[in-house]
Design a protein around this motif. Sequence first.
Motif: not given
Lengths: 405, 237
Positions: B55, B60-61, B80-81, B84-85, B87
């Motif tokens: 993760x 993710x983590x 977080x965001x 996300x980008x 990923x």
Amino acid sequence: MIWETVRLSLRSIRRNVLRSFLTLLGIVIGVAAVIAMLTIGSGTTEKVKADISKLGSNLLVVRSGRPAGPGGPGGLEQVVRPLAEKDLAALVAHLTGARAISPASQKQVRVIFGTESLTSGVTGTDSAYLDARDWKLVSGRPFSDSETRSGTGVCLIGETVRQQFFGAGDPEGEIIRVNRTSCKIVGLLEPKGYTGFGQDQDNVVLMPLHAYQRRIAGNRDIDSIYIAADDRTPTSELQPRVEDILRDARRITPDRESDFAIRDMTQIADAMASATATMTGMLGAVAGVSLLVGGIGIMNIMLVSVTERTREIGIRLAIGAHEKHILIQFLVEATVLSLLGGIIGILIGLALAGLASVTLTIPFAPSPAVILLAVGFSALIGMVFGFFPALRGARLDPIDALRHE
Amino acid sequence: MASGAHLITFDKVWKSYGQGEARIHALAGVDLAIRRGEFVAIMGPSGSGKSTAMNIIGCLDTPTAGTYSFMGIDAGRLDRNRRAMLRNLYVGFVFQGYNLLARTTAAENVELPLIYRGVASRERRDLAMQALAQVGLVGREHHTPAELSGGQQQRVAIARAIVTRPTLLVADEPTGNLDTARTHEIMELLTKLNEELGLTITMVTHEADVAEYAKRTIRFVDGRVASDTAKLEVAQP
């Protein structure tokens, strides 16, 4: 991006057709109720206005007895001295600014033709009545002056009476029995439909006043006098003149109150219209509560949807969706859902109002403002009630969400 | 930066849950480095920390302590965001349970990461078709997951992972739900992607024969790296 999201939400709505439909139902019913109520209400308001103007525009109606106070008609405190022919004569002789002055006495009476019978509003009056009330004849002729004077047994009938007795046939020259007397039909009145209160304005029989007094009422009283103002004279100006003439004719000393009442139909029309409008607003507000319930339904189903699609949210987050993407996705879905419900509701509401306008014979009066408001409001409901579930979805941890079964 | 040559670096990474007495360390000071183009199998018993490590590798983590750097970026400190980008741009995911969107066609599933990248619809479709061709699923574009076999679903998931041309593919028990024949097909596909595209792959598995396909095996025990072995018979070019 937004367009993609809208398409995405439409697809997810389509995937759960039954559930989406059940969710929509709350909004559909709410919006339909509001639209139907408001549309029927404004139709009724229009109808009431039209009805009262049909009573005769710029019409004054004189009745005996004091004006009914808050206690209603029962509030009359003295024995009523009825209007008499000399009062009418005084008005005809002295009143200026009037187009027509006509007496009327009325009673619900059983009318018979052959084996058929019907209880009808029978009015005794004269030939000026049609003018005073702005009524027209479809066929035949009004009473002549000599018929009025001598009280001949002739009458004019309304459309309902004609249909009851003659179907589509021509009633002219037929003899009908009114109470225990008979009269010959000389003319047919133009149909006027129902009043806003459900009263059939076509279930009427008009006959000369003297004939009515002698054969039906059994007295020489006049219930009311209709006075139509001419085009140059407002009723507010006519009213004091009528009062003066009548007080004089009825020998009322200045220290006493009038024992008759003059009603201005224009004022009544306004009062009625505003009362109907208030009623409409209240009914609309009650219907609006069901919209709120519909909104809670949306919230509920969106929460279910978010929980059910936790894994999907996890996948989306894992492959790079931002919080705002998820938030927008569910927000758009809720908005599209409730907007869809709103649109269906508007259509159903308009259909209901259309149906009501046909059965109640009121005008179909859809208001674009109300429709736009309903569209906007249902979208707003989706956004407001969809926000919390959407936020919950957007805040999910992708790892937990992916693990969710 | 010292880790410039490495795609992935763990520097004394800890991941802890709970408080006080009940505090559990899923990772207890892991040091690890993976280069671009490697094919790494991560093994270990359940609770060994291998999933936690994955993760973190997949952004993710984030670690509780220590530094995780991905492509030289301190990914463990990103919000977080931003992760996300990261990923979306550089990581593809393949899961044990395929994790495809139900009632959504193969092509649409593959397009999904591109939507979040803001790629135009036509280009998306083209890229999705290419990715599906790479995993050998031409002609199945319009099938929904329910109409595909397990092996085919996993191929769709792989296509979705590679459609963005990521640097890293993170696979979590990619063959866990498949029979032996399908397992070998999927592993051959991953090997091909590793060799032909130079795609870095990290894969969690508990099956030794699956791990055989990887060129390096890292074994976790109790939140620590217990062994890290490169396959001997692989000839270096």
